[in-house]
Design a protein around this motif. Structure first.
Motif, PDB file in Angstrom:
ATOM      1  N   GLU A 146       0.864  -1.184   0.000  1.00 52.03           N
ATOM      2  CA  GLU A 146       0.000   0.000   0.000  1.00 52.03           C
ATOM      3  C   GLU A 146       0.897   1.229   0.000  1.00 52.03           C
ATOM      4  O   GLU A 146       2.094   1.137   0.318  1.00 52.03           O
TER       5      GLU A 146
ATOM      6  N   HIS B  97       1.381   5.654   0.725  1.00 50.17           N
ATOM      7  CA  HIS B  97       0.938   6.897   1.357  1.00 50.17           C
ATOM      8  C   HIS B  97       1.896   8.006   0.933  1.00 50.17           C
ATOM      9  O   HIS B  97       3.122   7.827   0.999  1.00 50.17           O
TER      10      HIS B  97
ATOM     11  N   THR C 247      -0.534   5.268  13.011  1.00 51.58           N
ATOM     12  CA  THR C 247      -1.792   4.902  12.352  1.00 51.58           C
ATOM     13  C   THR C 247      -1.642   3.594  11.578  1.00 51.58           C
ATOM     14  O   THR C 247      -2.508   2.718  11.633  1.00 51.58           O
ATOM     15  N   ILE C 248      -0.538   3.462  10.852  1.00 54.56           N
ATOM     16  CA  ILE C 248      -0.304   2.247  10.074  1.00 54.56           C
ATOM     17  C   ILE C 248      -0.224   1.032  10.995  1.00 54.56           C
ATOM     18  O   ILE C 248      -0.826  -0.019  10.735  1.00 54.56           O
TER      19      ILE C 248
ATOM     20  N   SER D 298      -1.512   0.722  13.959  1.00 49.97           N
ATOM     21  CA  SER D 298      -2.845   0.489  14.531  1.00 49.97           C
ATOM     22  C   SER D 298      -3.765  -0.183  13.526  1.00 49.97           C
ATOM     23  O   SER D 298      -4.481  -1.137  13.853  1.00 49.97           O
ATOM     24  N   ASP D 299      -3.744   0.289  12.279  1.00 54.22           N
ATOM     25  CA  ASP D 299      -4.616  -0.263  11.241  1.00 54.22           C
ATOM     26  C   ASP D 299      -4.310  -1.737  10.971  1.00 54.22           C
ATOM     27  O   ASP D 299      -5.222  -2.526  10.678  1.00 54.22           O
ATOM     28  N   HIS D 300      -3.040  -2.105  11.043  1.00 54.39           N
ATOM     29  CA  HIS D 300      -2.650  -3.481  10.729  1.00 54.39           C
ATOM     30  C   HIS D 300      -2.520  -4.360  11.970  1.00 54.39           C
ATOM     31  O   HIS D 300      -2.292  -5.571  11.851  1.00 54.39           O
ATOM     32  N   GLY D 301      -2.620  -3.738  13.130  1.00 59.99           N
ATOM     33  CA  GLY D 301      -2.515  -4.501  14.367  1.00 59.99           C
ATOM     34  C   GLY D 301      -1.108  -4.908  14.724  1.00 59.99           C
ATOM     35  O   GLY D 301      -0.889  -5.651  15.682  1.00 59.99           O
TER      36      GLY D 301
END
Length: 258
Positions: free
Chosen positions: A60, A62, A78-79, A81-84
């Motif tokens: 991906e 950004h 954020t990345i 958090s989004d992917h765990g």
């Protein structure tokens, strides 16, 4: 067990759409990692992502301006958090200004430090927080031989890349017990598109530069990527706090005039 297997791991690569960064992004994806590629220009980002996906990889993109270190640090959070999870970070993006000290402007000095030191600090700090939550990780910061050998007209770049090396060593000491490793790769001359363009404009100087390298050639982006991916992988599980020159022997060379 394949120590180079990175299946299900998440990696962030800054400056990941060109040169060393693109080669690293593609190599990580080929080993099974999901690669989050950060850079400024969307055209190259999209081309790199599409190439990785066409080869069967996962990526991906950004767009980010690394002169805003706080925004970059927040994006890393954020990345993760989004992917765990966040397993790997490569701080590869760089800023460079050339010029003698009496002509170099403060804005040039500050921009080189903003990208090469401030953003590295912010990204590493956020990555460490995320990596602690998932049991460890690996960070590779891409420095330069100008950080360990003096190069005229490159004071801001050299000083900021030297700061990166010492910062990385301190970060490695602080996180070693957390199973987080922090290392630097120290490239010399690399045959990126920018250097090829320079060589076409100043062929005689380019030839002398390459001839002065003990191995007689510049490095390839893929050769730098191999070193970066090695330091990210489990194959280097007992290596941290290292600044590894990948420069064809240049930084080890004692210059003697012929």
């Amino acid at each position: 067990m394949n120590q180079q297997d990175m299946t299900d791991r998440v990696a962030i690569v800054t400056g990941g759409s060109d040169g060393i960064g693109r080669a690293t992004s593609e190599m990580l994806a080929s080993r099974g990692a999901h690669v989050v590629i950060l850079a400024r220009g969307m055209e190259k980002l999209e081309a790199t992502r599409d190439a990785i996906k066409a080869a069967g990889g996962s990526a991906e993109i950004h767009s980010v301006d690394l002169t805003d270190a706080e925004a970059y640090g927040a994006l890393v959070e954020t990345i993760a958090s989004d992917h765990g999870r966040l397993d790997m970070l490569v701080n590869n993006a760089m800023s460079v200004h050339y010029g003698p000290l009496d002509h170099l402007k403060m804005e040039h000095w500050r921009k080189d430090f903003a990208v090469n030191a401030d953003a590295v600090f912010a990204g590493t700090r956020s990555a460490i927080i995320a990596m602690r939550k998932c049991g460890g990780g690996s960070i590779v910061n891409v420095s330069s031989t100008t950080a360990i050998r003096a190069a005229p007209f490159m004071s801001s770049y050299s000083a900021s890349k030297a700061a990166m090396i010492q910062f990385s060593a301190v970060a490695a000491m602080e996180t070693a017990r957390d199973n987080i490793r922090v290392n630097c790769v120290v490239p010399g001359q690399v045959q990126t598109a920018a250097n090829e363009d320079y060589a076409s404009k100043a062929p005689e100087l380019a030839e002398k530069t390459v001839a002065a390298i003990p191995m007689g050639r510049g490095g390839l982006p893929t050769e730098l990527a191999q070193s970066i991916v090695f330091l990210l992988s489990d194959a280097s599980a007992y290596i941290t706090g290292v600044a590894l020159p990948v420069d064809g022997g240049k930084s080890a060379q004692l210059y003697l005039p012929s």
